[in-house]
Design an enzyme around this catalytic site. Structure first.
Site, PDB file in Angstrom:
ATOM      1  N   ASP A   1       0.934  -1.276   0.104  1.00  0.00           N
ATOM      2  CA  ASP A   1      -0.040  -0.006  -0.033  1.00  0.00           C
ATOM      3  C   ASP A   1       0.743   1.294  -0.109  1.00  0.00           C
ATOM      4  OD1 ASP A   1       0.901   0.093   2.636  1.00  0.00           O
ATOM      5  OD2 ASP A   1      -1.211  -0.208   3.565  1.00  0.00           O
TER       6      ASP A   1
ATOM      7  N   GLU B   1       9.185  -3.829  10.857  1.00  0.00           N
ATOM      8  CA  GLU B   1       9.499  -2.434  10.327  1.00  0.00           C
ATOM      9  C   GLU B   1       9.930  -1.497  11.448  1.00  0.00           C
ATOM     10  OE1 GLU B   1       7.857   1.158   7.375  1.00  0.00           O
ATOM     11  OE2 GLU B   1       6.692  -0.758   7.529  1.00  0.00           O
TER      12      GLU B   1
END
Length: 264
Positions: A45, A181
């Site tokens: 995304d 992340e």
């Protein structure tokens, strides 16, 4: 290259053979990556920022991801393709299964969801329906407004323990892969060691089972802010195929990411 599967990725973890991953959004780059050593493509995304020009990923729709997944799959039948589930497309198990099915029909091998233990029922439901799941912990971009911006997560021990607990919960629910992340490298190692499923890092040091970058960061065409964890491989090599090969070689050898790309 033979077809990459979940079993391939598990074997790579067991053999300490680093997994190489990049984002891609079309057939041309999927083929380029396939031809030059990449094993996993994420239809992220992130396209909301790097393709659509948004400030975050929240405007991306399931139809956007499905379209780009079809494009990527057309470029390679062998690569393992993960499709991001966009913001608010997995707020309930029923919605999750319905939207994930659209992405699998578009050519994905796996879907990725951002979040922790609260996703347990949705991941369990996907697994029961035969849809492989990748989790995503640490800096989860769909929660950018909760975090107050794109910030490193897990530096406080309380936060770190929550991320480890969430990782274990995702695996218990049936997740078969996990993206970490923007967390400290030491925490990424703790998570990786605690799981039997492979971990793929971005801004998480080099002790994860693999690495991923946004393709635009790989070739230095990002607009505005350049993340600490990124590296312009095109600047070093001079052409796209060699940049991709160099990235894969450096991930495999452990040369990338180096200390300058990680968080403490």
């Amino acid at each position: 290259m033979s077809k990459i599967t979940v079993s391939t990725l598990n074997k790579m973890k067991a053999e300490k053979n680093k997994i190489t991953a990049l984002t891609a959004y079309d057939a041309s780059f999927a083929k380029l990556f396939h031809d030059n050593g990449v094993e996993v493509i994420l239809v992220g995304d992130s396209l909301g920022m790097v393709l659509q020009g948004g400030d975050d990923t929240l405007g991306v729709t399931n139809q956007d991801i499905a379209y780009h997944t079809r494009c990527v799959r057309a470029g390679s039948r062998e690569l393992f393709v993960i499709a991001d589930m966009p913001f608010m497309t997995y707020s309930s198990p029923n919605d999750t299964c319905k939207n994930a099915a659209e992405l699998m029909r578009a050519g994905a091998n796996m879907v990725k969801l951002e979040g922790g233990e609260w996703l347990f029922e949705s991941i369990e439901a996907l697994t029961q329906q035969g849809i492989p799941v990748c989790g995503h912990l640490g800096l989860t971009p769909q929660s950018v407004h909760v975090f107050g911006g794109f910030k490193v997560q897990g530096r406080a021990e309380e936060q770190a323990l929550k991320i480890i607990a969430d990782a274990k919960a995702l695996e218990a629910a049936g997740a078969q892969l996990l993206v970490l992340e923007c967390i400290p490298s030491a925490l990424a190692k703790r998570v990786t060691d605690a799981l039997t499923i492979p971990t793929i890092g971005i801004g998480a040091g080099n002790t994860t089972d693999g690495q991923i970058l946004v393709m635009h960061d790989l070739v230095g065409i990002s607009a505005g802010f350049i993340p600490k964890f990124s590296k312009n491989f095109l600047l070093e090599t001079g052409n796209m195929p060699e940049a991709v090969k160099k990235y894969c070689t450096d991930v495999k050898s452990g040369a990338f990411p180096s200390a300058e790309h990680e968080f403490k």
